[in-house]
Design a protein around this motif. Sequence first.
Motif, PDB file in Angstrom:
ATOM      1  N   UNK A 135      47.029  39.108  45.162  1.00  0.00           N
ATOM      2  CA  UNK A 135      46.824  40.114  46.205  1.00  0.00           C
ATOM      3  C   UNK A 135      45.386  40.615  46.234  1.00  0.00           C
ATOM      4  N   UNK A 136      44.671  40.535  45.119  1.00  0.00           N
ATOM      5  CA  UNK A 136      43.265  40.939  45.086  1.00  0.00           C
ATOM      6  C   UNK A 136      42.315  39.744  45.167  1.00  0.00           C
ATOM      7  N   UNK A 137      42.808  38.555  44.758  1.00  0.00           N
ATOM      8  CA  UNK A 137      41.940  37.371  44.751  1.00  0.00           C
ATOM      9  C   UNK A 137      41.622  36.899  46.176  1.00  0.00           C
ATOM     10  N   UNK A 138      42.607  36.902  47.059  1.00  0.00           N
ATOM     11  CA  UNK A 138      42.394  36.419  48.425  1.00  0.00           C
ATOM     12  C   UNK A 138      41.365  37.265  49.179  1.00  0.00           C
ATOM     13  N   UNK A 139      41.521  38.596  49.231  1.00  0.00           N
ATOM     14  CA  UNK A 139      40.482  39.376  49.919  1.00  0.00           C
ATOM     15  C   UNK A 139      39.130  39.292  49.226  1.00  0.00           C
ATOM     16  N   UNK A 140      39.137  39.090  47.893  1.00  0.00           N
ATOM     17  CA  UNK A 140      37.866  38.960  47.180  1.00  0.00           C
ATOM     18  C   UNK A 140      37.089  37.748  47.681  1.00  0.00           C
ATOM     19  N   UNK A 160      32.451  43.003  45.084  1.00  0.00           N
ATOM     20  CA  UNK A 160      32.316  43.240  43.645  1.00  0.00           C
ATOM     21  C   UNK A 160      33.429  44.162  43.158  1.00  0.00           C
ATOM     22  N   UNK A 161      33.776  45.162  43.962  1.00  0.00           N
ATOM     23  CA  UNK A 161      34.876  46.057  43.595  1.00  0.00           C
ATOM     24  C   UNK A 161      36.189  45.298  43.509  1.00  0.00           C
ATOM     25  N   UNK A 162      36.423  44.383  44.451  1.00  0.00           N
ATOM     26  CA  UNK A 162      37.629  43.551  44.394  1.00  0.00           C
ATOM     27  C   UNK A 162      37.603  42.606  43.198  1.00  0.00           C
ATOM     28  N   UNK A 163      36.422  42.108  42.843  1.00  0.00           N
ATOM     29  CA  UNK A 163      36.307  41.261  41.651  1.00  0.00           C
ATOM     30  C   UNK A 163      36.711  42.042  40.407  1.00  0.00           C
ATOM     31  N   UNK A 166      40.445  42.435  40.488  1.00  0.00           N
ATOM     32  CA  UNK A 166      41.122  41.170  40.178  1.00  0.00           C
ATOM     33  C   UNK A 166      41.065  40.859  38.682  1.00  0.00           C
ATOM     34  N   UNK A 167      39.898  41.031  38.068  1.00  0.00           N
ATOM     35  CA  UNK A 167      39.774  40.757  36.639  1.00  0.00           C
ATOM     36  C   UNK A 167      40.623  41.724  35.820  1.00  0.00           C
ATOM     37  N   UNK A 168      40.647  42.987  36.215  1.00  0.00           N
ATOM     38  CA  UNK A 168      41.444  43.969  35.499  1.00  0.00           C
ATOM     39  C   UNK A 168      42.923  43.692  35.587  1.00  0.00           C
ATOM     40  N   UNK A 169      43.388  43.293  36.787  1.00  0.00           N
ATOM     41  CA  UNK A 169      44.810  43.012  36.972  1.00  0.00           C
ATOM     42  C   UNK A 169      45.208  41.711  36.298  1.00  0.00           C
ATOM     43  N   UNK A 170      44.318  40.722  36.347  1.00  0.00           N
ATOM     44  CA  UNK A 170      44.655  39.396  35.839  1.00  0.00           C
ATOM     45  C   UNK A 170      44.781  39.371  34.318  1.00  0.00           C
ATOM     46  N   UNK A 171      43.841  40.023  33.630  1.00  0.00           N
ATOM     47  CA  UNK A 171      43.828  39.925  32.172  1.00  0.00           C
ATOM     48  C   UNK A 171      44.668  41.000  31.506  1.00  0.00           C
ATOM     49  N   UNK A 172      45.087  42.025  32.272  1.00  0.00           N
ATOM     50  CA  UNK A 172      45.829  43.130  31.673  1.00  0.00           C
ATOM     51  C   UNK A 172      47.325  42.890  31.802  1.00  0.00           C
ATOM     52  N   UNK A 173      48.066  42.943  30.713  1.00  0.00           N
ATOM     53  CA  UNK A 173      49.525  42.794  30.791  1.00  0.00           C
ATOM     54  C   UNK A 173      50.131  43.865  31.679  1.00  0.00           C
ATOM     55  N   UNK A 174      51.214  43.516  32.342  1.00  0.00           N
ATOM     56  CA  UNK A 174      51.855  44.431  33.286  1.00  0.00           C
ATOM     57  C   UNK A 174      52.315  45.712  32.610  1.00  0.00           C
ATOM     58  N   UNK A 175      52.730  45.625  31.343  1.00  0.00           N
ATOM     59  CA  UNK A 175      53.209  46.829  30.676  1.00  0.00           C
ATOM     60  C   UNK A 175      52.102  47.846  30.453  1.00  0.00           C
TER      61      UNK A 175
END
Length: 325
Positions: A135-140, A160-163, A166-175
Amino acid sequence: MDIDLFEQLQKEGTISAASAEKVRTITAKRLFSVHWELKTILYLGVLLLSGGLGILVYKNIDTIGHQVILLAIALACGGCFYYSFRHKLPFSAEKVPAPNSFFDYILLLGCLLLITFITYLQVQYNVFGTRYGAATFIPMLVLFFSAYYFDHLGVLSMAVTNLAAWMGVTVTPLQLLSANDFSSYTLIYTGLVLGALLIVAALLSSRLRFKAHFAFTYSNFGTHIFLIANLAGMFAAYDGQYGLWFLLLIAATVFFYSQAMKQRSFYFILIITLYAYIGLSFMVVRLLMDTRSEGGIYAGLLYFIMSGIGAIVLLINLNKKLKKA
């Protein structure tokens, strides 16, 4: 125009009274620039328009319908990008000026509507499911393409804000996201990596002369993100480990200082000094706390008084050094 000079010349008899009066008339009717005032109003207009549309949708969601709202947002977004493609100037690795006064604002509105459209799809229909990275990668990708293709610094900042998102959401576990645990070292290391990548992007932009005017935006984001992540690592570190983070802060400060001097940028010197001062103050406070004595409190108060004066004197001297360079 120096009106005093012409009045002096009139008194000396060098020019006639009629000529001096003409100069006064021209000076009184002299035009002045309202460039930045108009740009500010236009940017505020774009933000107010996008915000107003959001409020309108929110208050009338039951009567309008989700499909109609999505269609309207998509059409408006498509119209903005259609206008941008039709009126853009040829692509160049150098800075490309806007073809007209409204081009930048229409493109910015189109990018904001794109993010609104994707967010609406995810919230209402859960199109991406739990794949928040998509959801963040496409608009990025769209924002980075638009920033370079249309040469827009505002859109680059959004990209850059979307990047970062995206990096924060991708590498961070959902919990961790669910528990709002943002002190995790996973996020701190991500911030360090992101900051370093943005600094590398700034250096490459300048050295390769490919959109070199983007370097400041990359450097600005990269410097803040890296140093904030560095300080977060210091604050979250266990006993004995914060010294390693402080060494990293020293190395980063030296590097960023050398880059700021090359660019002759007092802005970067200012923010680097502030971050370094925060890190140094943290170390001093931690050491004084370990003494567990009343004298440590007085020493801390004396430190902040003297160090505050020293920081001001340092910034003044650095500013003078930059002006002489």
